[in-house]
Design a protein around this motif. Structure first.
Motif, short mmCIF file in Angstrom:
data_model
loop_
_atom_site.label_atom_id
_atom_site.label_comp_id
_atom_site.label_asym_id
_atom_site.label_seq_id
_atom_site.Cartn_x
_atom_site.Cartn_y
_atom_site.Cartn_z
N GLU A 119 0.81 -1.23 0.00
CA GLU A 119 0.00 0.00 0.00
C GLU A 119 0.84 1.27 0.00
OE1 GLU A 119 -2.60 -0.27 3.32
OE2 GLU A 119 -3.92 -1.76 2.39
N LYS A 120 2.07 1.20 0.47
CA LYS A 120 2.89 2.41 0.59
C LYS A 120 4.24 2.31 -0.11
CE LYS A 120 -0.30 4.41 2.79
NZ LYS A 120 -1.09 5.41 2.04
N LYS A 121 4.49 1.23 -0.84
CA LYS A 121 5.79 1.06 -1.49
C LYS A 121 5.62 0.74 -2.98
CE LYS A 121 8.11 -0.72 2.65
NZ LYS A 121 8.67 -1.93 3.28
N LEU A 122 6.55 1.26 -3.77
CA LEU A 122 6.60 0.98 -5.20
C LEU A 122 7.97 0.43 -5.56
CD1 LEU A 122 4.98 4.27 -6.58
CD2 LEU A 122 3.84 2.07 -6.24
N LEU A 123 8.01 -0.37 -6.62
CA LEU A 123 9.27 -0.90 -7.13
C LEU A 123 9.53 -0.31 -8.50
CD1 LEU A 123 11.63 -2.97 -6.88
CD2 LEU A 123 10.15 -4.60 -8.09
N ILE A 124 10.68 0.36 -8.63
CA ILE A 124 11.11 0.92 -9.93
C ILE A 124 12.10 -0.08 -10.54
CG2 ILE A 124 12.01 2.93 -11.14
CD1 ILE A 124 9.60 3.49 -9.28
N VAL A 125 11.83 -0.51 -11.76
CA VAL A 125 12.69 -1.48 -12.44
C VAL A 125 13.11 -0.93 -13.79
CG1 VAL A 125 12.90 -3.84 -13.32
CG2 VAL A 125 11.44 -3.38 -11.34
N ILE A 126 14.42 -1.00 -14.08
CA ILE A 126 14.88 -0.65 -15.42
C ILE A 126 15.66 -1.83 -16.00
CG2 ILE A 126 15.03 1.81 -14.85
CD1 ILE A 126 18.10 1.51 -14.98
N VAL A 127 15.57 -1.99 -17.30
CA VAL A 127 16.34 -3.00 -18.01
C VAL A 127 17.14 -2.27 -19.09
CG1 VAL A 127 16.29 -5.12 -19.38
CG2 VAL A 127 14.54 -4.73 -17.62
N THR A 128 18.45 -2.54 -19.16
CA THR A 128 19.28 -1.89 -20.16
C THR A 128 19.42 -2.77 -21.39
OG1 THR A 128 21.41 -2.84 -19.51
CG2 THR A 128 20.61 -0.96 -18.22
N SER A 129 19.93 -2.17 -22.46
CA SER A 129 20.14 -2.93 -23.70
C SER A 129 21.21 -3.99 -23.53
CB SER A 129 20.54 -1.98 -24.83
OG SER A 129 21.75 -1.31 -24.50
N ALA A 130 21.99 -3.91 -22.44
CA ALA A 130 23.00 -4.94 -22.15
C ALA A 130 22.42 -6.08 -21.31
CB ALA A 130 24.19 -4.32 -21.43
N GLY A 131 21.10 -6.05 -21.09
CA GLY A 131 20.47 -7.13 -20.37
C GLY A 131 20.58 -7.06 -18.87
N VAL A 132 21.10 -5.94 -18.35
CA VAL A 132 21.26 -5.78 -16.91
C VAL A 132 20.01 -5.14 -16.32
CG1 VAL A 132 22.61 -4.65 -15.09
CG2 VAL A 132 23.76 -5.62 -17.09
N VAL A 133 19.53 -5.73 -15.23
CA VAL A 133 18.32 -5.24 -14.55
C VAL A 133 18.72 -4.56 -13.26
CG1 VAL A 133 16.12 -5.90 -13.51
CG2 VAL A 133 16.96 -7.12 -15.53
N LYS A 134 18.19 -3.36 -13.02
CA LYS A 134 18.39 -2.65 -11.76
C LYS A 134 17.02 -2.26 -11.21
CE LYS A 134 22.90 -2.59 -11.87
NZ LYS A 134 23.72 -3.28 -10.84
N ASN A 135 16.90 -2.30 -9.88
CA ASN A 135 15.62 -1.92 -9.28
C ASN A 135 15.83 -1.17 -7.98
OD1 ASN A 135 15.42 -3.97 -6.91
ND2 ASN A 135 15.92 -5.24 -8.69
N HIS A 136 14.81 -0.44 -7.59
CA HIS A 136 14.88 0.34 -6.36
C HIS A 136 13.47 0.46 -5.77
CE1 HIS A 136 17.02 3.05 -3.66
NE2 HIS A 136 15.94 3.82 -3.67
N VAL A 137 13.36 0.18 -4.47
CA VAL A 137 12.07 0.29 -3.78
C VAL A 137 11.94 1.69 -3.20
CG1 VAL A 137 10.64 -0.55 -1.87
CG2 VAL A 137 12.00 -2.17 -3.23
#
Length: 350
Positions: free
Chosen positions: A147-165
């Motif tokens: 209810e109070k948290k979101l997950l930001i996810v990015i994927v790069t063209s090199a196939g690397v995934v990064k995320n931040h809550v």
């Protein structure tokens, strides 16, 4: 430099370096004359070796001893005389077995590559995971966690995934439709852009174009910024450092202690590897060519791995200046090509 040596001197220098790399023992004229069919007498070889010593290509560690290559001699050998040795079929099998295991994440691939190249060569290996500032953004997602948290996810063209809550204001209710609108907006604005060139849109502009509350947009943009910063961070990977202790050059406890302390300075080693990315497919720094004094008895061989025309990171070998260069070059070339093809497979699978 090459024109300063006659063919005879080149032949003797190559023979001397090959012998010294193999035995770690100073090489004398009689040894060269007896073991190698050069068609030269011991006296002739001795005179040529005296010239090579005067020119700085070899040195005599003791009065009665044979000669050993200098840094200048190794440099000439690597640049002009070395014959790259083909890998054995067993070594090729080891490398392929280690790499071709359907690895689906590039950092894992590079860790595996660093481990196998250290094992194959018997030296220490150092690698930098992908530097993604020149990669493009492939995907952006804003997803609810609770209810109070979101997950930001990015994927790069090199196939690397990064995320931040991220956490939103307690008084704000997370609306799933708003998150879908925000995700679609960010995808449209940012996908395909080179990470180092991305300027995030202003919060007011996002609010105007999406109608989403700025109290959600603000933390989302902060989370996205942190994801992109993390995408540009590189991981330092080191394997086989203790392999160096198997070589006589590293029998001095004090020197080894200083060298191992340098290896613990991640920023310094990262800088060394990053600099190697600007120097072509395979780069060699020999002895005094190394910036750090404690590495003056070492050679560093580095190569760059790519995604198409984009340089992603560096893989390197650290060993004594009496390194088996021809074998290291062969292993590095083979492994680099295999890494590049595996990276393409990972990206296509994504």
């Amino acid at each position: 430099m090459e024109t300063t040596l006659s063919e005879r001197k080149k032949q003797i220098l190559k023979t001397l370096v090959d012998d010294y790399i193999r035995t770690a023992q100073p090489v004398g004229s009689r040894t060269i004359s007896r073991k190698h069919e050069l068609g030269l007498s011991s006296a002739t070889i001795r005179n040529e070796m005296a010239d090579l010593e005067e020119m700085g290509y070899i040195s005599q560690p003791h009065t009665s001893a044979g000669r050993v290559p200098s840094d200048k001699g190794y440099r000439f050998y690597v640049d002009h005389l070395m014959q790259v040795q083909a890998l054995k079929m067993e070594e090729i099998r080891q490398i392929r077995d280690a790499i071709e295991r359907k690895i689906n994440e590039i950092n894992t691939l590079i860790r595996r590559a660093s481990d196998i190249i250290s094992s194959i060569t018997g030296y220490a290996s150092v690698a930098l995971s992908p530097s993604l500032s020149k990669a493009s953004l492939k995907s952006v997602q804003v997803l609810p966690v609770d209810e109070k948290k979101l997950l930001i996810v990015i994927v790069t063209s090199a196939g690397v995934v990064k995320n931040h809550v991220i956490r939103v204001n307690n008084e704000i209710e997370i609306n799933h439709d708003a998150l879908t609108i925000l995700t679609n907006y960010l995808q449209k604005k940012l996908n395909g852009l080179i990470i180092e060139n991305i300027e995030l849109p202003l919060i007011n502009d996002v609010q105007t174009e999406t109608g989403v509350s700025d109290e959600i947009i603000d933390p989302v943009m902060e989370g996205l910024k942190k994801c992109m910063q993390e995408a540009d961070d590189t991981e330092l990977i080191m394997n086989g450092i203790t392999n160096l202790l198997n070589h006589p050059e590293f029998s001095d406890v004090i020197k080894v202690k200083e060298l191992f302390e340098l290896f613990n300075e991640q920023h310094t080693i990262k800088s060394l590897m990053s600099a190697a990315m600007k120097k072509g497919k395979i780069n060699v720094q020999i002895g005094m060519e190394n910036e750090h004094e404690v590495m003056r008895d070492c050679s560093v061989v580095t190569t760059v791995y790519n995604l198409g025309d984009t340089e992603l990171g560096t893989l390197g070998i650290i060993g004594p200046t009496r390194m088996y260069y021809s074998r290291v070059f062969s292993a590095m070339n083979y492994l680099r090509n295999l890494i590049n093809s595996e990276i393409l497979r990972i990206i296509n699978d994504e």
